[in-house]
Design a protein around this motif. Structure first.
Motif, mmCIF file in Angstrom:
data_model
loop_
_atom_site.group_PDB
_atom_site.id
_atom_site.type_symbol
_atom_site.label_atom_id
_atom_site.label_comp_id
_atom_site.label_asym_id
_atom_site.label_seq_id
_atom_site.Cartn_x
_atom_site.Cartn_y
_atom_site.Cartn_z
ATOM 1 N N THR A 1 1.005 -1.156 0.283
ATOM 2 C CA THR A 1 0.151 -0.376 -0.257
ATOM 3 C C THR A 1 1.036 0.746 -0.208
ATOM 4 O O THR A 1 2.139 1.199 0.447
ATOM 5 C CB THR A 1 -0.805 0.387 1.420
ATOM 6 O OG1 THR A 1 -1.502 1.285 0.936
ATOM 7 C CG2 THR A 1 -0.310 0.020 2.746
ATOM 8 N N GLY A 2 0.819 2.111 -0.309
ATOM 9 C CA GLY A 2 0.624 3.797 -0.432
ATOM 10 C C GLY A 2 1.897 3.723 -1.567
ATOM 11 O O GLY A 2 2.874 4.320 -1.473
ATOM 12 N N LEU A 3 1.979 2.782 -3.049
ATOM 13 C CA LEU A 3 3.116 3.303 -3.703
ATOM 14 C C LEU A 3 2.794 3.636 -4.753
ATOM 15 O O LEU A 3 2.143 3.638 -5.622
ATOM 16 C CB LEU A 3 3.424 1.329 -4.366
ATOM 17 C CG LEU A 3 4.486 1.670 -5.668
ATOM 18 C CD1 LEU A 3 5.706 1.365 -4.390
ATOM 19 C CD2 LEU A 3 4.246 0.030 -5.718
ATOM 20 N N VAL A 4 3.398 4.994 -4.551
ATOM 21 C CA VAL A 4 2.695 5.864 -5.474
ATOM 22 C C VAL A 4 3.871 6.372 -7.171
ATOM 23 O O VAL A 4 5.072 6.300 -6.605
ATOM 24 C CB VAL A 4 3.633 7.330 -5.262
ATOM 25 C CG1 VAL A 4 3.050 8.694 -6.362
ATOM 26 C CG2 VAL A 4 2.877 7.977 -3.210
ATOM 27 N N LEU A 5 3.264 6.065 -7.830
ATOM 28 C CA LEU A 5 4.192 5.368 -9.628
ATOM 29 C C LEU A 5 3.510 6.807 -10.365
ATOM 30 O O LEU A 5 1.950 7.104 -10.541
ATOM 31 C CB LEU A 5 3.518 4.453 -9.645
ATOM 32 C CG LEU A 5 4.118 3.206 -9.181
ATOM 33 C CD1 LEU A 5 3.515 1.906 -9.488
ATOM 34 C CD2 LEU A 5 5.543 2.751 -9.007
ATOM 35 N N LEU A 6 4.185 7.300 -11.862
ATOM 36 C CA LEU A 6 3.980 7.747 -11.757
ATOM 37 C C LEU A 6 4.533 8.131 -13.374
ATOM 38 O O LEU A 6 5.829 7.475 -13.344
ATOM 39 C CB LEU A 6 3.934 9.607 -11.775
ATOM 40 C CG LEU A 6 3.811 11.090 -12.308
ATOM 41 C CD1 LEU A 6 3.467 12.443 -11.087
ATOM 42 C CD2 LEU A 6 5.038 11.814 -13.272
#
Length: 286
Positions: free
Chosen positions: A140-145
């Motif tokens: 959880t909370g894996l920020v990808l862009l």
């Protein structure tokens, strides 16, 4: 009209545990948040206040620490299985145990020095009951862009639609993913790292026409690379980025300056399963 007691459970939530493994001069560090929930023949305490079948939640907390000292803590799945099986096996009135663990990663700086890693949290949920044993791992909370290779157009438009079609947009999300294992015995460390790598690889490698398409690619990527996984469930918030209007300053904006939106946001949820895989023995939606 009668009144009856419905499904119920109780337990100890968020027991914080830090375990130092002192292997010579080089130490290991495990940082967990452990929650326990028990269910079974527990009606009496609700209906009459008879606590003869109630294992105190304080005892559950103590068991977490005692097991960490007695058995050590390797992978969170292994520790959760140990705890859940203990409660079901040692308490005849307990028919089901659910152990949920958040694992906080630390990067090594030296033999006994560490820095807390803040880019994601590893999760584990183990359920043990007469229906079977179920192990669910996740992140959880894996920020990808992705700053390009994302479009969104061809969608339904009605009288309230103002969103313009996009042929080159930022795609960003904070991944909340869970994957259910087909069994209860695996190389948990390799499985987690492989699943995480597959999720990230599918996100970065998919030319996206919708976040829904990306969700499916991420789930399928885990299943294609991890044969021990039966099903993947994901919740992907769309972290919107809006093109900033620089015209009041006499400037153009060739898709370079954005406003990072906070809320509201789109939320895309879905599951991807392997055909013929064992069915779930406990509810585990995000």
């Amino acid at each position: 009209m009668g009144i009856v007691l419905g499904p119920n459970r109780y337990g100890k939530a968020e027991t914080r545990l830090v375990r130092v493994h002192r292997d010579g001069e080089t130490h290991g560090l495990v940082d967990l948040n452990v929650s326990i929930a028990l269910s079974g023949d527990l009606a009496a305490t609700h209906l009459t206040g008879d606590n003869s079948g109630v294992l105190p939640t304080d005892t559950m907390k103590n068991t977490v620490y005692a097991f960490a000292g007695r058995h050590g803590v390797a992978e969170p799945e292994e520790f959760a299985l140990l705890l859940a099986r203990h409660f079901v096996d040692s308490q005849p009135q307990v028919h089901g145990a659910k152990v949920s663990i958040e694992s906080f990663a630390w990067d090594r700086l030296g033999p006994h020095s560490f820095r807390r890693r803040g880019d994601h949290v590893r999760t584990t949920v183990v359920s043990v009951s007469a229906a079977g044993t179920q192990v669910v791992s996740g992140v959880t909370g894996l920020v990808l862009l992705n700053s390009t290779d994302s479009e969104f157009h061809g969608f339904v438009q009605d009288e309230f639609t103002t969103l313009p079609p996009a042929t080159d947009r930022i795609l960003a999300t904070a991944v909340d993913a869970r994957w259910r294992h087909a069994g209860d015995d695996a190389d948990w460390a390799a499985s987690f790292e492989g699943a995480l790598e597959a999720l990230i690889g599918a996100f970065t490698g998919t030319y996206s026409y919708s976040l829904q398409q990306t969700l499916y690619a991420m789930g399928a990527g885990v299943l294609e690379n991890r044969p021990e996984v039966a099903e993947v469930r994901l919740a992907l918030p769309n972290k919107h980025h809006y093109l900033a209007d620089l015209s009041p300053f006499g400037l153009d904006n060739p898709n370079e300056v954005f406003i990072a939106g906070d809320r509201p946001y789109g939320l895309i949820e879905g599951s991807v399963a392997r055909e013929g895989a064992p069915t779930a023995t406990a509810e585990w939606w995000l």
